[in-house]
Design a protein around this motif. Sequence first.
Motif, PDB file in Angstrom:
ATOM      1  N   SER A 109       1.152  -0.783  -0.113  1.00 51.19           N
ATOM      2  CA  SER A 109      -0.171  -0.364   0.128  1.00 51.19           C
ATOM      3  C   SER A 109       0.676   1.352   0.380  1.00 51.19           C
ATOM      4  N   ARG A 110       2.104   1.154  -0.820  1.00 51.00           N
ATOM      5  CA  ARG A 110       2.706   2.394  -0.740  1.00 51.00           C
ATOM      6  C   ARG A 110       2.942   3.248  -1.826  1.00 51.00           C
ATOM      7  N   ALA A 111       2.431   2.467  -3.220  1.00 48.59           N
ATOM      8  CA  ALA A 111       2.637   3.496  -4.269  1.00 48.59           C
ATOM      9  C   ALA A 111       1.221   3.506  -4.418  1.00 48.59           C
ATOM     10  N   SER A 112       1.051   4.808  -5.617  1.00 46.24           N
ATOM     11  CA  SER A 112      -0.169   5.000  -6.219  1.00 46.24           C
ATOM     12  C   SER A 112       0.157   6.008  -7.269  1.00 46.24           C
ATOM     13  N   LEU A 113      -0.135   6.042  -7.985  1.00 44.42           N
ATOM     14  CA  LEU A 113      -0.763   6.556  -9.673  1.00 44.42           C
ATOM     15  C   LEU A 113      -0.651   7.691  -8.932  1.00 44.42           C
ATOM     16  N   VAL A 114       0.305   9.075  -9.715  1.00 42.83           N
ATOM     17  CA  VAL A 114      -0.216  10.548  -9.934  1.00 42.83           C
ATOM     18  C   VAL A 114      -0.743  11.029 -11.098  1.00 42.83           C
ATOM     19  N   GLY A 115      -1.319  11.489 -11.832  1.00 45.08           N
ATOM     20  CA  GLY A 115      -0.940  12.460 -13.285  1.00 45.08           C
ATOM     21  C   GLY A 115      -1.884  11.990 -13.456  1.00 45.08           C
ATOM     22  N   ARG A 116      -2.203  11.542 -14.723  1.00 50.90           N
ATOM     23  CA  ARG A 116      -2.744  11.739 -16.026  1.00 50.90           C
ATOM     24  C   ARG A 116      -3.109  10.113 -15.814  1.00 50.90           C
ATOM     25  N   PRO A 117      -4.396   9.399 -15.769  1.00 52.56           N
ATOM     26  CA  PRO A 117      -4.172   7.672 -15.293  1.00 52.56           C
ATOM     27  C   PRO A 117      -3.623   7.330 -16.899  1.00 52.56           C
ATOM     28  N   TYR A 118      -4.495   7.596 -18.102  1.00 51.23           N
ATOM     29  CA  TYR A 118      -4.052   6.696 -19.894  1.00 51.23           C
ATOM     30  C   TYR A 118      -3.283   7.837 -20.288  1.00 51.23           C
ATOM     31  N   GLN A 119      -2.395   7.244 -20.790  1.00 55.49           N
ATOM     32  CA  GLN A 119      -1.258   7.480 -22.096  1.00 55.49           C
ATOM     33  C   GLN A 119      -2.098   8.503 -23.089  1.00 55.49           C
ATOM     34  N   GLU A 120      -1.479   9.603 -23.500  1.00 55.41           N
ATOM     35  CA  GLU A 120      -1.572  10.364 -24.919  1.00 55.41           C
ATOM     36  C   GLU A 120      -1.141   8.955 -26.146  1.00 55.41           C
ATOM     37  N   GLN A 121      -2.226   9.169 -26.892  1.00 56.23           N
ATOM     38  CA  GLN A 121      -2.362   8.049 -28.082  1.00 56.23           C
ATOM     39  C   GLN A 121      -1.156   8.756 -29.231  1.00 56.23           C
ATOM     40  N   PRO A 122      -1.202   7.833 -30.156  1.00 62.39           N
ATOM     41  CA  PRO A 122       0.025   8.032 -30.645  1.00 62.39           C
ATOM     42  C   PRO A 122       0.253   8.824 -32.321  1.00 62.39           C
ATOM     43  N   HIS A 123       0.826   9.633 -32.832  1.00 66.83           N
ATOM     44  CA  HIS A 123       0.648  10.468 -34.127  1.00 66.83           C
ATOM     45  C   HIS A 123       1.054   9.828 -34.727  1.00 66.83           C
ATOM     46  N   ILE A 124       0.242   9.005 -35.607  1.00 67.49           N
ATOM     47  CA  ILE A 124       0.916   9.027 -36.921  1.00 67.49           C
ATOM     48  C   ILE A 124       0.749   9.509 -37.775  1.00 67.49           C
ATOM     49  N   LEU A 125       1.539  10.121 -38.807  1.00 64.92           N
ATOM     50  CA  LEU A 125       1.944  11.387 -39.285  1.00 64.92           C
ATOM     51  C   LEU A 125       1.478  11.218 -40.693  1.00 64.92           C
ATOM     52  N   ASN A 126       1.584  12.739 -41.707  1.00 65.17           N
ATOM     53  CA  ASN A 126       1.487  12.789 -42.538  1.00 65.17           C
ATOM     54  C   ASN A 126       2.279  12.805 -42.995  1.00 65.17           C
ATOM     55  N   TYR A 127       3.961  13.333 -42.901  1.00 63.85           N
ATOM     56  CA  TYR A 127       5.166  12.927 -44.030  1.00 63.85           C
ATOM     57  C   TYR A 127       5.899  11.549 -43.390  1.00 63.85           C
ATOM     58  N   GLN A 128       7.233  11.629 -43.525  1.00 60.41           N
ATOM     59  CA  GLN A 128       7.818  11.110 -43.189  1.00 60.41           C
ATOM     60  C   GLN A 128       9.407  11.276 -43.193  1.00 60.41           C
ATOM     61  N   GLU A 129       9.362  10.872 -42.082  1.00 63.31           N
ATOM     62  CA  GLU A 129      11.138  11.829 -40.875  1.00 63.31           C
ATOM     63  C   GLU A 129      11.622  10.868 -41.624  1.00 63.31           C
ATOM     64  N   PRO A 130      13.096  11.508 -42.173  1.00 62.18           N
ATOM     65  CA  PRO A 130      14.762  10.731 -42.316  1.00 62.18           C
ATOM     66  C   PRO A 130      14.963   9.804 -41.358  1.00 62.18           C
ATOM     67  N   ILE A 131      15.359   8.746 -41.447  1.00 58.35           N
ATOM     68  CA  ILE A 131      16.334   7.500 -40.083  1.00 58.35           C
ATOM     69  C   ILE A 131      17.568   8.260 -39.837  1.00 58.35           C
ATOM     70  N   PRO A 132      18.120   8.474 -38.111  1.00 53.65           N
ATOM     71  CA  PRO A 132      18.955   9.301 -38.571  1.00 53.65           C
ATOM     72  C   PRO A 132      19.280   7.498 -37.777  1.00 53.65           C
ATOM     73  N   PRO A 133      20.666   8.125 -38.593  1.00 52.80           N
ATOM     74  CA  PRO A 133      22.325   7.045 -38.866  1.00 52.80           C
ATOM     75  C   PRO A 133      22.161   6.706 -37.424  1.00 52.80           C
ATOM     76  N   ASN A 134      22.274   6.825 -35.520  1.00 54.84           N
ATOM     77  CA  ASN A 134      22.246   6.018 -34.687  1.00 54.84           C
ATOM     78  C   ASN A 134      20.507   5.509 -34.517  1.00 54.84           C
ATOM     79  N   ALA A 135      19.521   4.949 -34.965  1.00 50.01           N
ATOM     80  CA  ALA A 135      18.956   4.027 -35.132  1.00 50.01           C
ATOM     81  C   ALA A 135      18.988   3.159 -35.759  1.00 50.01           C
ATOM     82  N   LEU A 136      19.901   2.865 -36.329  1.00 48.97           N
ATOM     83  CA  LEU A 136      19.668   1.717 -36.726  1.00 48.97           C
ATOM     84  C   LEU A 136      21.167   1.174 -36.796  1.00 48.97           C
ATOM     85  N   GLY A 137      22.061   0.544 -35.580  1.00 48.08           N
ATOM     86  CA  GLY A 137      23.144   0.259 -35.669  1.00 48.08           C
ATOM     87  C   GLY A 137      23.052   0.033 -34.064  1.00 48.08           C
TER      88      GLY A 137
END
Length: 285
Positions: free
Chosen positions: A231-259
């Motif tokens: 009984s020590r811990a409890s959620l504070v703030g918003r209980p639900y997460q913001e929904q993802p955003h499907i973009l209408n444009y494409q972002e480039p992939i940075p090199p560090n995201a690939l290896g």
Amino acid sequence: MSILARHHLVPPPPFLLLLLVACTMGCLQSIACKPRIRRENIVVYEVSASIDQCPTIIEENSPIVLRYKTPYFRASAGVVMPPVPRNETWVVGWIQACTQMEFYNTYGDIGMSSWELPELREGRVKAISDSDGVSYPWYGNTTETVTLTGPTSKPSRLTVSMNDNFYPSVTWAVPISNSNTPMLTHITRDQSFITWLVAMNSVTKERIVLQTVRWRMRVDIAVDPDMPLGSRASLVGRPYQEQPHILNYQEPIPPNALGRPNANDAQVLMWRPRRGAPLVVIPPK
């Protein structure tokens, strides 16, 4: 002039010229128009990205650690790939990278522990791979990817999907202390990701970004270490997460995201006392 010489000066019949031109054009066309995978020939449909509409679950079963399980981020897409030429292999799937992370565990006025990505924190890179650590650059290699090996004679219809969530452990006691006395008072986590749907030539590494999704997961937990376990811990703030955003444009992939390294291997656990110098508790792998 000899008969032989006169024979060479006679122009070829018109039908022979037409046949020669047709053959030449056919040869050139067969070279220039070799089938090739292009973005405009790929169909993407039924793209979905969501975070489960349920709160983060807190587990207080252990006298050593608190655990929490966030809702799942889920992404799925249908793709129709054109025929794949001979000697080519294409992989369609999801690539994910972490673009921002704040992960603090506060122990009253003593100090806090924090999981950090030093290169990201210091602005040396824009993103760090969130691969499973084996299937680079892909997030995983089960439902996350589909491989097509040429030649294929007709379009291929496929579906790729992935999911992600957090399920960490946080010590009740100060992580650099020999004491088991509960001192944890707060957990804050705020992490952002970009997830790309990609078609990639396995040999040439040519990449075609088909869809880009941005999402974020936040956790805010208050803890009273003086309360009994359970009984020590409890959620504070918003209980639900913001929904993802499907973009209408494409972002480039940075090199560090690939290896290498991925986020799990690159992260460092720091102890940052209220007074004194910070200390590395767990170094990067």
